[in-house]
Design an enzyme around this catalytic site. Structure first.
Site, short mmCIF file in Angstrom:
data_model
loop_
_atom_site.label_atom_id
_atom_site.label_comp_id
_atom_site.label_asym_id
_atom_site.label_seq_id
_atom_site.Cartn_x
_atom_site.Cartn_y
_atom_site.Cartn_z
N HIS A 60 25.06 20.24 19.47
CA HIS A 60 23.53 20.75 19.67
C HIS A 60 22.55 19.72 19.13
CE1 HIS A 60 24.94 24.73 20.07
NE2 HIS A 60 26.27 24.44 19.37
N THR A 61 22.37 18.94 19.86
CA THR A 61 21.51 17.64 19.61
C THR A 61 20.03 18.01 18.76
OG1 THR A 61 20.30 17.69 21.72
CG2 THR A 61 22.46 16.49 21.61
N CYS A 62 19.64 19.10 19.13
CA CYS A 62 18.17 19.50 18.55
C CYS A 62 18.32 19.58 16.82
CB CYS A 62 17.57 20.53 18.97
SG CYS A 62 16.79 20.32 20.73
N TYR A 63 19.43 19.88 16.62
CA TYR A 63 19.65 20.37 15.13
C TYR A 63 20.82 19.29 14.49
CZ TYR A 63 17.34 24.54 16.72
OH TYR A 63 16.57 25.28 17.03
N ASN A 64 21.50 18.36 15.20
CA ASN A 64 22.38 17.36 14.88
C ASN A 64 23.61 18.46 14.24
OD1 ASN A 64 20.79 15.27 15.18
ND2 ASN A 64 19.84 15.20 13.30
#
Length: 94
Positions: A60-64
């Protein structure tokens, strides 16, 4: 891999790459850029998921954030992570 390395024995380690290889950084963050305050400022959260060994890790790239299924061996973990990274398409505005 994007860095030009090929995973020897399907391992994620790559001598010319930095501590966190570029393909893994892109997979986890969606960016190949180093954060403005350096790699030490990058906070990555890894959470276990109850899904089976046949599932790939999900980033989940927005939240690393990395959802990581419980694998029975390091070899299966490495193979699934390499497979997920190799098939990562990301997103672009083009």
């Amino acid at each position: 891999f994007a860095c030009g390395c090929s995973p020897g024995g399907r391992s994620l380690t790559c001598p010319p790459c930095p501590a966190l290889p570029v393909p893994l950084t892109v997979f986890l963050t969606g960016s190949d850029r180093i954060p403005i305050y350096g790699m030490s400022s990058l906070r990555i959260i890894i959470q276990s998921t109850p899904s089976g060994e046949q599932y790939l890790p999900v980033a989940h790239t927005c939240y690393n954030l990395l959802d990581l299924p419980k694998y029975s061996s390091k070899e299966i973990l490495s193979a699934r992570l390499v497979q997920a990274i190799d098939h990562y398409e990301g997103f672009s505005l083009a």
